[in-house]
Enzyme design. Sequence first.
Site, PDB file in Angstrom:
ATOM      1  N   SER A   1     -15.927  -8.526  -8.921  1.00  0.00           N
ATOM      2  CA  SER A   1     -17.093  -8.391  -9.332  1.00  0.00           C
ATOM      3  C   SER A   1     -17.314  -7.625 -10.498  1.00  0.00           C
ATOM      4  O   SER A   1     -16.868  -7.964 -11.517  1.00  0.00           O
ATOM      5  CB  SER A   1     -18.304  -8.250  -8.369  1.00  0.00           C
ATOM      6  OG  SER A   1     -19.654  -8.551  -8.529  1.00  0.00           O
TER       7      SER A   1
ATOM      8  N   HIS B   1     -18.515 -15.067  -2.754  1.00  0.00           N
ATOM      9  CA  HIS B   1     -18.194 -13.783  -3.785  1.00  0.00           C
ATOM     10  C   HIS B   1     -17.212 -12.893  -2.838  1.00  0.00           C
ATOM     11  O   HIS B   1     -17.816 -11.624  -2.343  1.00  0.00           O
ATOM     12  CB  HIS B   1     -19.468 -13.151  -3.876  1.00  0.00           C
ATOM     13  CG  HIS B   1     -19.465 -12.307  -5.324  1.00  0.00           C
ATOM     14  ND1 HIS B   1     -19.183 -12.697  -6.655  1.00  0.00           N
ATOM     15  CD2 HIS B   1     -19.829 -10.919  -5.386  1.00  0.00           C
ATOM     16  CE1 HIS B   1     -19.178 -11.610  -7.294  1.00  0.00           C
ATOM     17  NE2 HIS B   1     -19.561 -10.614  -6.663  1.00  0.00           N
TER      18      HIS B   1
ATOM     19  N   ASP C   1     -19.038 -19.536  -5.556  1.00  0.00           N
ATOM     20  CA  ASP C   1     -19.698 -18.389  -5.774  1.00  0.00           C
ATOM     21  C   ASP C   1     -20.714 -18.574  -6.760  1.00  0.00           C
ATOM     22  O   ASP C   1     -20.775 -18.908  -7.867  1.00  0.00           O
ATOM     23  CB  ASP C   1     -18.689 -17.481  -6.441  1.00  0.00           C
ATOM     24  CG  ASP C   1     -19.352 -15.982  -6.663  1.00  0.00           C
ATOM     25  OD1 ASP C   1     -20.222 -15.914  -6.686  1.00  0.00           O
ATOM     26  OD2 ASP C   1     -18.118 -15.261  -6.934  1.00  0.00           O
TER      27      ASP C   1
END
Length: 814
Positions: A374, A525, A494
Amino acid sequence: MKNHQFAFVPTKLTDIKSELHTIRFLDQENQSLAANELLHDLVNRALVNYRTAQSKEIALTDFMVDADTDAHEFFASQAPVSKQQFYNLAFQLLQFQTNEDFSLADPLTKWAEFNLPILLDAPDEFDSTTVLKAWYLLLNTHTKFGQTLLDALAADGYFAQFNDLATPLIFNGKTQPVFDTTALIREVVYVESDLDTDHDGKRDLLMAHVIRPAETESGLKVPTLFTASPYDQGTNDIAGEKLTHNVDQPIAHKDPNQLEYSDIEAVADQQALPAKRIGNGKTARHAEEHFQNGWGYTLNNYFLARGFAVVYAAGIGTKDSDGLRTTGDRAETLSTTAIIEWLDGKRNAFTNRNGEIKIKAWWSNHNIGMTGRSYLGTLQTAAATTGVAGLKTCISEAAISSWYDYYRENGLVVAPGGFQGEDADVLAEETFSREQRAGDYHRIKAKWEQQLADITRDQDRLTGNYNQFWDARNYLKDVGNIKADMVLVHGLNDWNVKPRNVENLYQALKDVPVETKLFLHQGQHIYINNFRSLDFTDMMNLWLTNKLLAVDNHANDLIPPVTIQDNVTPETWHSLDNWATDQTIKTLNLNDQSEIEHPYDHVTPAFFDQLTKEQLTEYTKHESSGQYDEWLNDLVNNPDSPIDQTRLIFKTKPLAHDITIDGKVGVHLTLASDHNVGLVSAMLIDYGEATRLNVSPSTIGLNAINAGFQWTQDSLREFTKQAHPSPFKMISIGHLNMQNRQNSYRVNELTPNQYYDLSFELQPTFYHLPAGRQLGLVIYATDLSMTVRGTMGVTYHLNTNQSSLTVPLFNKKA
């Protein structure tokens, strides 16, 4: 279960013997033994938890070599070793259970079904050489709990019994956990950057947490895994929640413009910097500050046991560092590369925030890799695009490649899934952990409030257009500078950092002379280093041993260019040469009665974008995995939907044969709005009653993975099938502001009731659609989970005669 192991290095017999000598499974005492005696000795050495010969022999009575003979009896008889007997023993050493997981009467059938590595040319009766080859392969085979047998033995203390092993120790091209994790050195340094983002007349100092092996004290130089995590020093969740924007408002009409890219291109800030700190002339070998165990990425922990150093730094504007948060611009990039430059010996750091005593990364071998997911992966991409020296590779997971593609789409404000109302200013506030030091925040508060106001203004939620603010946060412009080899990992489901981010970077890297590997999984994610079906951690061991320790282990060749998890068959991964490349394009016209089931009677069917206040409240009450499930079902599947008027649904007839969608589906619509504003959304749907994979992986072994001897643990996970069939699944999604029908910064007028030709791409995918399923396209406007949701009562008409879908199909011959 089904096992996929790509990280095994094919090895010649001479090297097999040498490596088995190195890890103490082979020595002068056993290398000349006959097959039965040799196997007996090897198994005894693997029984690490039994310390005496007698206890080992007792333990062998619990292993069966066939339906009638236990291992103790078998070895005492000195009978020949059959292939079946070896693999019965092997299964049990790998922690599989007889009768439940495999049959003693036929272990090889299950061995093949589980896709475990095997000696293809092994005879039915093993000689000593075959035993060695098979044992070497077995040590590299995954147990039932997802790590190699040698890793499992190491966690039991196999290496801990020896005091003179080489450090680092390489076996089958990978580093082994022979370092003492109970003696890790944890220290804090403050790296001086080439920034003054808080404008206090001093260069910003950046705190970094260093964890390094105790063996470095004796002169060992080690590689470093660096994780740049703005969350590492804490987050301001309450303040971020208060700043979250209200999305229950209508889309705004925008004044037309004739902008060219040159009009909105970001210009680098050329402000003069304060002088560097000169210190007091002293240089320390050790830091003044230390820290205790804190958060750690499990992949980093795995490599700490294997002799890598690990560094965590949160960057500018975080607790115990200087500066202000900027959400993804060049300042954050340079605060990341500053740490790399210190590790590479090219930048100063100090032992405390006064900047007096310098400290070098004297233990570093100047080879740095980056890890994390991320924002942590995003800063890897940012750093790599500078071409910074010392950065040899990135393992970038779920990373943003352009912040516009995270918070915007085609002229619309579009939220990352699950975070409606978040924006660049909210994320800046959440990660500005300097607020958590009362005195520090008191001194910086006014500057921070101005910085936050500037971000709120410049991000421009009113128009959603691409502008200088977003151009300054587009790393794709600088991909050509990348010198580090790249591993890209992303979830095809995602909807937070959407797949467009990785696909754009992957395609851009094709023109850059670096090695690139791509992993696409069926998750959202998430991290994938704890999956049973894929040896991702082993591959990363192979990769980093090559990139950071310069071991010639064929990592570039053994790790497939593209590895994609199947969405239909559990625990199945495909190795491919490319993704979203060389496809066959199929065009589906939305009025084609030969392809479309029940096409609309009218050539220009309408949909109406409005929900009642009660409907909006009900639908947004419960959010799951970034979606509002009740709304989604009513939108795409419910034949008696109370919001039937808000969408148009096009379904193909049931497919005659399987297809695999490979890349970006194109949506081409001729559409009219009865207002001077308009937004259009499209979902691609897999229709058909089926037991699909769950949207999140399940834990199948709690704390089953050990990173080393008496070291950290992780739980084994895997995607399992739903308990009950589901009628549909969203494959992909896309959105467009009708005023941005040319591009994301050019705004055109929108005349009410005039038809316009619109084309936009859905998020890229790789999706297997079995025969009998139907491919669906849902056209609608407001997306409750992602767009603004004023639902202002706009009526849209679609000309189906001039609307189509282009579907890229996987070309198996390509």
